[in-house]
Scaffold this active site. Structure first.
Site, PDB file in Angstrom:
ATOM      1  N   GLU A   1      -6.063   2.311  -6.915  1.00 22.98           N
ATOM      2  CA  GLU A   1      -6.351   3.439  -6.030  1.00 22.98           C
ATOM      3  C   GLU A   1      -7.821   3.846  -6.033  1.00 22.98           C
ATOM      4  O   GLU A   1      -8.366   4.260  -5.011  1.00 22.98           O
ATOM      5  CB  GLU A   1      -5.505   4.657  -6.438  1.00 22.98           C
ATOM      6  CG  GLU A   1      -4.302   4.898  -5.574  1.00 22.98           C
ATOM      7  CD  GLU A   1      -3.065   4.160  -6.052  1.00 22.98           C
ATOM      8  OE1 GLU A   1      -2.026   4.251  -5.393  1.00 22.98           O
ATOM      9  OE2 GLU A   1      -3.147   3.485  -7.091  1.00 22.98           O
TER      10      GLU A   1
ATOM     11  N   ASN B   1      -8.814  -8.441 -16.004  1.00 22.57           N
ATOM     12  CA  ASN B   1      -9.300  -9.585 -15.235  1.00 22.57           C
ATOM     13  C   ASN B   1     -10.400  -9.078 -14.302  1.00 22.57           C
ATOM     14  O   ASN B   1     -10.122  -8.355 -13.342  1.00 22.57           O
ATOM     15  CB  ASN B   1      -8.161 -10.223 -14.429  1.00 22.57           C
ATOM     16  CG  ASN B   1      -8.583 -11.485 -13.694  1.00 22.57           C
ATOM     17  OD1 ASN B   1      -9.620 -11.521 -13.054  1.00 22.57           O
ATOM     18  ND2 ASN B   1      -7.754 -12.511 -13.780  1.00 22.57           N
TER      19      ASN B   1
ATOM     20  N   ILE C   1       2.169  -7.064  -5.422  1.00 24.21           N
ATOM     21  CA  ILE C   1       2.001  -6.734  -3.996  1.00 24.21           C
ATOM     22  C   ILE C   1       0.637  -7.190  -3.481  1.00 24.21           C
ATOM     23  O   ILE C   1       0.096  -6.635  -2.520  1.00 24.21           O
ATOM     24  CB  ILE C   1       2.223  -5.234  -3.746  1.00 24.21           C
ATOM     25  CG1 ILE C   1       1.218  -4.384  -4.529  1.00 24.21           C
ATOM     26  CG2 ILE C   1       3.644  -4.847  -4.108  1.00 24.21           C
ATOM     27  CD1 ILE C   1       1.295  -2.895  -4.216  1.00 24.21           C
TER      28      ILE C   1
ATOM     29  N   ARG D   1      -9.981  -0.517 -19.924  1.00 22.90           N
ATOM     30  CA  ARG D   1     -10.340  -1.895 -20.228  1.00 22.90           C
ATOM     31  C   ARG D   1      -9.951  -2.802 -19.064  1.00 22.90           C
ATOM     32  O   ARG D   1      -8.811  -2.782 -18.610  1.00 22.90           O
ATOM     33  CB  ARG D   1      -9.601  -2.333 -21.500  1.00 22.90           C
ATOM     34  CG  ARG D   1     -10.031  -3.661 -22.077  1.00 22.90           C
ATOM     35  CD  ARG D   1      -9.215  -3.915 -23.321  1.00 22.90           C
ATOM     36  NE  ARG D   1      -9.520  -5.193 -23.952  1.00 22.90           N
ATOM     37  CZ  ARG D   1      -8.665  -5.864 -24.718  1.00 22.90           C
ATOM     38  NH1 ARG D   1      -7.451  -5.349 -24.936  1.00 22.90           N
ATOM     39  NH2 ARG D   1      -9.006  -6.999 -25.259  1.00 22.90           N
TER      40      ARG D   1
ATOM     41  N   GLN E   1      -9.740  -5.601  -6.153  1.00 19.82           N
ATOM     42  CA  GLN E   1      -9.016  -4.372  -5.841  1.00 19.82           C
ATOM     43  C   GLN E   1      -9.961  -3.265  -5.406  1.00 19.82           C
ATOM     44  O   GLN E   1      -9.696  -2.543  -4.443  1.00 19.82           O
ATOM     45  CB  GLN E   1      -8.212  -3.925  -7.060  1.00 19.82           C
ATOM     46  CG  GLN E   1      -6.945  -4.709  -7.294  1.00 19.82           C
ATOM     47  CD  GLN E   1      -5.939  -4.490  -6.180  1.00 19.82           C
ATOM     48  OE1 GLN E   1      -5.405  -3.402  -6.030  1.00 19.82           O
ATOM     49  NE2 GLN E   1      -5.689  -5.506  -5.392  1.00 19.82           N
TER      50      GLN E   1
ATOM     51  N   PHE F   1       0.814  -1.230   0.000  1.00 15.69           N
ATOM     52  CA  PHE F   1       0.000   0.000   0.000  1.00 15.69           C
ATOM     53  C   PHE F   1       0.840   1.270   0.000  1.00 15.69           C
ATOM     54  O   PHE F   1       0.389   2.316   0.446  1.00 15.69           O
ATOM     55  CB  PHE F   1      -0.959   0.011   1.199  1.00 15.69           C
ATOM     56  CG  PHE F   1      -1.674  -1.287   1.424  1.00 15.69           C
ATOM     57  CD1 PHE F   1      -2.522  -1.800   0.464  1.00 15.69           C
ATOM     58  CD2 PHE F   1      -1.474  -2.022   2.576  1.00 15.69           C
ATOM     59  CE1 PHE F   1      -3.179  -3.004   0.655  1.00 15.69           C
ATOM     60  CE2 PHE F   1      -2.126  -3.225   2.781  1.00 15.69           C
ATOM     61  CZ  PHE F   1      -2.980  -3.718   1.811  1.00 15.69           C
TER      62      PHE F   1
END
Length: 706
Positions: A669, A595, A470, A592, A602, A245
């Site tokens: 984000e 996945n 990450i 676009r 996320q 993060f």
């Protein structure tokens, strides 16, 4: 479709998922090494001063202790000369330990205990006693924000927006105006994986470094500079990273100490930070802000003034893009932004998921809600009335922008049209119900990246790049890109990342990794397809290398951003001051989607993060002692399962070939942006109370009406 064949956009499960849930994935603290030495840092207990003496006799008497290193007792071996002689260098790393008697903040690492076992090192570290010359300190931003100064340097990203018109004059005559102050407390990153490093001392003095960070090549470059090495002397791997993060954007002191120990003993050394020590370095800075909005009676913004004062350390200016967002989200002909820093005796802050935007968008979006109420307008209608078809700063066209579609889709799914505009209009049992919304915006960038793809005669494919993962799903997305491009089963694609021996990749940060590294993999696969069509089956394997070099002139012609609209429902028990976020709908336009599964994860994680920012996360400071108090997960509160209810993520179709050849932007984000403001706005709708200080804890929620 054939077995394992995948297309771009499909919800492909993580290719490394089995390794992670079975424990076969090895993180930096789990790397096997012979004759391993364990190091434990000793941290300063004062906020500012000098070390007069360090007493390590009891520590050295502990069985298994090999040495105690500090600035007054260190090795004079040639291989450490540069590190010590170069002194403190805050331009490359946040803090360079063991080189000076100066204490810049509480928690600063001032000694390293080296022992045969971690238990011995930890016990001995607790026996080290230090005499200090204590100096006066300052850690209180809210009471001293008016003493802030201009940053020493600002780049295009962190500078306030370029002034437009005469904002102060326009605000003075605006028929409707909002003038409010806001505050956000310190937040710490707190990924599940602790920061750790295992340094293997190789023959000839070469080092293989396993470290938790967000960029193998960038970390190696900084370490080489700090220690005066050629980069070739260090091989750096960050194979698995359990969340970062932003905390892994620069090398933390665990890796510096581990290298110092390895060079001193000429042995393998591991340093793992404790959870308490995770609070002794970078964090999202505390920040004070003032937002002034002026509008005409129809809701058109006529003035916008955004001022911010952020905390930084005494040794380094930390800047982030706090006030920039007020110049980019809405049309307004009269705008002024100001950004200042207040140096305090605390660790240097550090980028934290959506740095600057998570802080700067909060006052803007709450003030917009306040303005809507003052005008008697629906908050969504006000935003649409000030919608920017072109970038307000610079008047550039957007490479793509679907924020209007985000508003429409999110509002329809949430049922926003049924909202009663009056606060305190809905009650269920002992709880007041409120609805709030906010906008989100983040930058869409692409960075230089390289990838090599090898297509073997048996159909197996190797994808090689030093990209990081990450926890975002980088390995999965790169495998999916290659499998889709080459038409092979995803099981036949093997992704090799996070190693400086592989083609160079940028640091994973800023939601740019797929647009950068993904484009490099796609480009290499495109080369392979063309080679395969030309050569047929005449070769045993095909190999292609692709180098992404963004066209700055072409990209600079456009404003590149991702957008979102967040709608939320809260239930507030006034007697207890408790807030439950019972429903969130987030509609996002992020280019676009490569996945759908990992992208959705996320954004879901970002929403949870936003709930934490809004209601839970705050690192409290003992100003008398000048140090953080809430330094464990018992006292630093984060959302848990009971805090999270119905969350829904909607992706607005978007394809941006300006940002990347894949059409992708980034999703890391945007999920957290707008959430805290939407919750604050919903609390007001539920109770009639404006809460402008984060986190919105029960005492603030129960405060008298504002």
């Amino acid at each position: 479709m054939s077995r394992g064949l995948v297309a771009i956009g499909e919800p492909v499960p993580r290719v490394d998922g089995r390794a992670k849930v079975t424990g076969s994935a090895r993180y930096a603290a789990e790397i096997a090494a012979e004759a391993l030495v364990h190091g434990v840092a000793v941290n300063a207990t004062i906020a500012r001063g000098r070390i007069l003496a360090l007493h390590d006799e009891e520590a050295r008497a502990v069985h298994g202790v090999l040495d105690v290193l500090w600035h007054g007792h260190r090795s004079d071996a040639p291989h450490l000369a540069h590190y010590f002689d170069a002194g403190e260098d805050f331009s490359t790393v946040p803090a360079k330990p063991l080189v000076s008697d100066q204490v810049h903040y509480a928690g600063q690492p001032v000694a390293l205990v080296l022992a045969d076992t971690w238990e011995a090192a930890r016990h001995a570290a607790g026996l080290v006693r230090i005499d200090y010359d204590v100096q006066a300190h300052a850690t209180d931003l809210p009471h001293h924000h008016d003493e802030g100064r201009a940053p020493k340097e600002l780049d295009e990203d962190t500078a306030p927006p370029k002034p437009r018109g005469d904002a102060d004059a326009a605000f003075a005559v605006a028929p409707v105006k909002i003038d409010a102050e806001f505050h956000q407390a310190v937040e710490h990153h707190n990924p599940m994986e602790l920061h750790a490093s295992t340094v293997l001392f190789e023959a000839g003095g070469a080092l293989t470094v396993h470290d938790k960070n967000q960029g193998a090549h960038s970390t190696r470059k900084r370490l080489a500079k700090v220690f005066g090495f050629p980069e070739s002397r260090i091989t750096l791997l960050n194979t698995f990273v359990g969340g970062a993060f932003g905390s892994g954007l620069r090398p933390q002191y665990n890796v510096l100490l581990a290298i110092v120990g390895a060079l001193h003993l000429r042995r393998n050394v591991r340093v793992v930070l404790s959870r308490q020590q995770m609070f002794t370095f970078g964090h999202r800075p505390e920040i004070w802000q003032r937002m002034r909005l002026g509008a005409d009676r129809d809701g058109k913004l006529t003035a916008l003034i955004h001022e911010a004062v952020g905390e930084t350390s005494r040794v380094e200016d930390f800047t982030e893009m706090v006030t920039r967002w007020s110049g980019t989200l809405y049309r307004c002909d009269n705008l002024r932004g100001d950004y200042r820093l207040l140096p305090l005796d605390l660790p240097t802050p550090l980028d934290m998921r959506a740095p600057g935007a998570a802080s700067g968008l909060f006052p803007l979006e709450v003030a917009m809600d306040e303005l809507a109420h003052a005008l008697g307008m629906d908050p969504l209608a006000l935003r649409l009335a000030n919608y920017a078809e072109r970038a307000p700063s610079g008047d550039k066209p957007y490479s793509s922008k679907k924020l209007r579609e985000c508003y429409a889709l999110g509002a329809e799914r949430f049922g926003w049209s049924r909202r009663n505009p009056q606060p305190r209009s809905t009650r269920v049992g002992d709880e007041w119900v409120g609805w709030g919304m906010a906008s989100g915006q983040w930058i869409a960038e692409q960075h230089e990246a390289q990838a090599r793809v090898v297509w073997h005669a048996d159909g197996q494919v190797d994808v090689e790049t030093a990209a990081s993962d990450i926890g975002t799903g980088t390995s999965t997305v790169l495998a999916q890109i290659a499998a889709s491009a080459l038409g092979v089963p995803i099981e036949d694609v093997h992704v090799h990342i996070a190693d400086t021996r592989l083609p160079q990749a940028p640091t994973e940060g800023g939601s740019s990794h797929v647009a950068s590294v993904g484009s490099a993999v796609d480009g290499a696969c495109d080369k392979l397809r063309k080679k395969a069509a030309k050569l047929g089956s005449r070769v045993e394997k095909l190999e292609a290398h692709f180098h992404v070099q963004p066209d700055e002139d072409e990209q600079g012609r456009y404003e590149r951003a991702v957008h979102s609209a967040v709608f939320c429902e809260v239930r507030v028990d006034e007697a207890m001051g408790t807030v439950r976020v019972t429903r969130v709908v987030s509609a996002a336009a992020c280019g676009r989607i490569i996945n759908e599964l990992t992208a959705r994860s996320q954004v879901l994680g970002g929403i949870v993060w936003g709930i934490g920012q809004a209601l839970h996360e705050e690192t409290l400071i003992d100003h008398a002692l000048g140090r953080f108090m809430t330094v464990d997960l018992a006292n630093y509160h984060v959302p848990v399962n009971a805090d999270i209810h119905e969350l829904e993520v909607l992706f607005v179709p978007e394809d941006d070939r300006v940002v990347s050849r894949l059409g992708a932007k980034g999703v890391g984000e945007i999920g957290g942006l707008g959430v805290a403001a939407a919750i604050s706005n919903a609390i007001w709708h539920a109770t009639g109370r404006r809460v402008r200080s984060l986190p919105m804890t029960p005492d603030k929620v129960m405060a008298p009406h504002a």
